[in-house]
Design a protein around this motif. Structure first.
Motif, mmCIF file in Angstrom:
data_model
loop_
_atom_site.group_PDB
_atom_site.id
_atom_site.type_symbol
_atom_site.label_atom_id
_atom_site.label_comp_id
_atom_site.label_asym_id
_atom_site.label_seq_id
_atom_site.Cartn_x
_atom_site.Cartn_y
_atom_site.Cartn_z
ATOM 1 N N GLY A 40 -27.386 -35.107 -19.426
ATOM 2 C CA GLY A 40 -27.114 -34.544 -18.100
ATOM 3 C C GLY A 40 -25.931 -33.604 -18.110
ATOM 4 N N ASP A 41 -26.066 -32.496 -18.813
ATOM 5 C CA ASP A 41 -24.964 -31.524 -18.839
ATOM 6 C C ASP A 41 -25.406 -30.208 -18.222
ATOM 7 N N VAL A 42 -24.520 -29.597 -17.470
ATOM 8 C CA VAL A 42 -24.832 -28.344 -16.795
ATOM 9 C C VAL A 42 -24.906 -27.197 -17.801
ATOM 10 N N THR A 43 -25.534 -26.092 -17.383
ATOM 11 C CA THR A 43 -25.668 -24.938 -18.275
ATOM 12 C C THR A 43 -25.219 -23.626 -17.615
ATOM 13 N N ARG A 44 -25.083 -23.623 -16.290
ATOM 14 C CA ARG A 44 -24.688 -22.384 -15.605
ATOM 15 C C ARG A 44 -23.180 -22.170 -15.765
ATOM 16 N N PRO A 45 -22.735 -20.902 -15.849
ATOM 17 C CA PRO A 45 -21.296 -20.651 -16.002
ATOM 18 C C PRO A 45 -20.519 -21.011 -14.735
ATOM 19 N N LEU A 46 -19.213 -21.146 -14.906
ATOM 20 C CA LEU A 46 -18.346 -21.443 -13.760
ATOM 21 C C LEU A 46 -18.459 -20.347 -12.703
ATOM 22 N N ALA A 47 -18.273 -20.709 -11.456
ATOM 23 C CA ALA A 47 -18.331 -19.744 -10.348
ATOM 24 C C ALA A 47 -17.202 -18.712 -10.516
ATOM 25 N N PRO A 48 -17.476 -17.437 -10.183
ATOM 26 C CA PRO A 48 -16.439 -16.398 -10.338
ATOM 27 C C PRO A 48 -15.130 -16.753 -9.617
ATOM 28 N N ALA A 49 -15.218 -17.375 -8.450
ATOM 29 C CA ALA A 49 -13.991 -17.712 -7.705
ATOM 30 C C ALA A 49 -13.153 -18.736 -8.479
ATOM 31 N N VAL A 50 -13.831 -19.633 -9.183
ATOM 32 C CA VAL A 50 -13.137 -20.657 -9.981
ATOM 33 C C VAL A 50 -12.457 -19.990 -11.177
ATOM 34 N N VAL A 51 -13.184 -19.102 -11.839
ATOM 35 C CA VAL A 51 -12.635 -18.404 -13.011
ATOM 36 C C VAL A 51 -11.407 -17.574 -12.601
ATOM 37 N N GLU A 52 -11.541 -16.887 -11.476
ATOM 38 C CA GLU A 52 -10.429 -16.047 -11.003
ATOM 39 C C GLU A 52 -9.184 -16.900 -10.705
ATOM 40 N N ALA A 53 -9.405 -18.040 -10.058
ATOM 41 C CA ALA A 53 -8.277 -18.922 -9.720
ATOM 42 C C ALA A 53 -7.614 -19.453 -10.989
ATOM 43 N N MET A 54 -8.426 -19.787 -11.980
ATOM 44 C CA MET A 54 -7.851 -20.322 -13.225
ATOM 45 C C MET A 54 -7.104 -19.221 -13.990
ATOM 46 N N ARG A 55 -7.638 -17.978 -13.966
ATOM 47 C CA ARG A 55 -6.937 -16.853 -14.622
ATOM 48 C C ARG A 55 -5.546 -16.670 -14.012
ATOM 49 N N LYS A 56 -5.527 -16.727 -12.676
ATOM 50 C CA LYS A 56 -4.258 -16.555 -11.972
ATOM 51 C C LYS A 56 -3.290 -17.669 -12.378
ATOM 52 N N ALA A 57 -3.829 -18.870 -12.499
ATOM 53 C CA ALA A 57 -2.985 -20.013 -12.879
ATOM 54 C C ALA A 57 -2.478 -19.866 -14.310
ATOM 55 N N VAL A 58 -3.302 -19.306 -15.189
ATOM 56 C CA VAL A 58 -2.859 -19.074 -16.581
ATOM 57 C C VAL A 58 -1.687 -18.089 -16.566
ATOM 58 N N ASP A 59 -1.803 -17.047 -15.755
ATOM 59 C CA ASP A 59 -0.698 -16.067 -15.656
ATOM 60 C C ASP A 59 0.582 -16.744 -15.167
ATOM 61 N N GLU A 60 0.429 -17.637 -14.202
ATOM 62 C CA GLU A 60 1.612 -18.364 -13.706
ATOM 63 C C GLU A 60 2.249 -19.173 -14.823
ATOM 64 N N MET A 61 1.421 -19.782 -15.649
ATOM 65 C CA MET A 61 1.961 -20.627 -16.726
ATOM 66 C C MET A 61 2.687 -19.794 -17.786
ATOM 67 N N GLY A 62 2.361 -18.490 -17.825
ATOM 68 C CA GLY A 62 3.037 -17.606 -18.779
ATOM 69 C C GLY A 62 4.237 -16.886 -18.171
ATOM 70 N N ASP A 63 4.581 -17.267 -16.968
ATOM 71 C CA ASP A 63 5.688 -16.612 -16.256
ATOM 72 C C ASP A 63 6.812 -17.658 -16.080
ATOM 73 N N ALA A 64 8.004 -17.336 -16.560
ATOM 74 C CA ALA A 64 9.110 -18.310 -16.547
ATOM 75 C C ALA A 64 9.387 -18.842 -15.137
#
Ligand code: PLP
Length: 396
Positions: A40-64
């Motif tokens: 029972g594992d999904v195959t569709r990619p993450l929703a664009p809104a989720v990916v965008e939010a996580m990208r933003k969070a990655v940038d935050e983690m790289g900012d002092a």
């Protein structure tokens, strides 16, 4: 000394055993075009809104200035608030952010929760069901009362005649694909209140419910707020199986007695357990989960669920019109196939793989009452799912 209870578990964990069989088949038949409708594992990619939010969070983690280290073990307030407002308050259920515990997955939550209970507790578990409830309690050496879920009771577990201290309910159900009705849940809440039993309600698949009369949350049943814990996950509702985020809902009003008769709030005990043994889900992931509830994210994850449910319809109607007896697939991404009389589910697994190169899951792996049935999942690719159905209809 070893915990000898581990030796009561039986063979290897269901899905690894099956994966080994499929791997052996592919080794021996390297050109075979195998279609997997098993795990029972999904195959569709993450929703664009989720990916965008996580990208933003990655940038935050790289900012002092924005960087974050350890977060609250219970989960960030922003996510707990989004969950309480969208999954509960919007449905008229009074749950506050303090009653939500964010985690890295429901598998560990449902397996860990039994730690709060004494080894002498008697636990009720539907049969068939997601194997983690059974195995985690067997590891702890508890007595288990199995609740048969068969065609005659519409695959709905019924309260036992005896007392149990806790019961796991899974609705929509893995593996039968059926969903519990409001009266069935009311009956369980009445039992739990009468017997002072705790309901452990796993609603990992609640987003798949289409029948408007069926509750999504156990707390839609009056009285459940004193006797139930709810487990939810972003895995199947938003494709987070590889991203990992889930939560436990534990109203402040749920209390359980100790051996000395003293009453204790489970919310506080679970907080104590989590703060001791868990250090929080990743910030980046929690930002992704928060986006599931955003104006952009909501229709995107709804579309993922709709994609899988169209697969479910293709399997259900395709096999149904070819004469197979099928259950589920209307309020859950699982189809529960009734096998020809006398054929074991393991034999059918082999026949399906060898004849049409389709992988499914033998019902016996989910419990004794699963024998004679077979689980197909709707989580595959659309064309491959239709191809699998075509092969089964043509050759079996
Ligand atoms: N509960 C049920 C009924 C499931 O079927 C699954 C996964 O298949 C889980 C929980 C585990 O979910 P998670 O990915 O959040 O660990």
């Amino acid at each position: 000394m070893l915990n000898m209870n581990y030796f009561n578990l039986g063979g290897s964990y269901l899905f690894s055993g099956i994966a080994a069989k499929v791997a052996a088949y592919i080794r021996e038949n390297p050109s075979a075009d195998v279609i997997r409708l098993g795990i029972g594992d999904v195959t569709r990619p993450l929703a664009p809104a989720v990916v965008e939010a996580m990208r933003k969070a990655v940038d935050e983690m790289g900012d002092a200035d924005a960087f974050r280290g350890y977060g609250p073990e219970q989960g960030y307030e922003f996510l707990r608030r989004a969950i309480a407002e969208n999954d509960y308050q919007a449905r008229g259920v009074d749950i506050s952010p303090e009653e939500i515990f964010v985690s890295d997955g429901s598998k560990s939550d449902v397996a860990n929760f039994q730690e709060l209970f004494d080894a002498s507790c008697r636990i009720a578990i539907p049969d068939p069901v997601y194997p983690v409830y059974r195995d985690s309690n067997l590891m702890a050496g508890r007595e288990i009362v199995y609740l048969p879920c068969v065609e005659a009771n519409g695959f709905m577990p019924e309260p036992p005649a005896c007392h149990v201290d806790a019961v796991y309910l899974c609705s929509p159900n893995n593996p039968t694909g059926t969903v519990m009705s409001r009266p069935a849940l009311e009956n369980w809440v009445a039992y739990a209140r009468r017997e002072q039993a705790l309901i452990l309600f796993d609603s990992a698949y609640e987003a798949y419910i289409s029948d408007r009369s069926c509750p999504h949350s156990i707390y839609e049943i009056p009285g459940a707020e004193t006797v139930a814990v709810e487990f939810r996950s972003f895995s199947k509702t938003a494709g987070f199986t590889g991203t990992r985020c889930a939560y436990v809902t534990l109203p402040d009003t749920v209390a359980v007695r100790g051996a000395d008769g003293s009453l204790h709030r489970l919310n506080q005990l679970w907080l104590r357990r989590q703060t001791t043994k868990f250090n929080g889900a990743p910030y980046i992931v929690q930002r992704g989960a928060e986006a599931v509830y955003s104006a952009a994210g909501r229709p995107q994850v709804r579309a993922q669920v709709a994609y899988y449910m169209e697969n479910a319809r293709i399997i259900r109607e395709g096999l149904g019109s070819a004469g197979w007896t099928v259950f589920g697939g209307e309020n859950a991404p699982y189809i529960w196939l009734k096998l020809p009389a006398g054929e074991s589910s393991m034999d059918f697994f082999d026949r399906l793989l060898n004849t049409v190169q389709v992988v499914g899951t033998p019902g016996a792996g989910f419990g004794k009452c699963g024998e004679g049935y077979f689980r197909l999942t709707a989580f595959g690719d659309r064309n491959r799912t239709a191809e699998a159905v075509g092969r089964i209809v043509a050759k079996l």
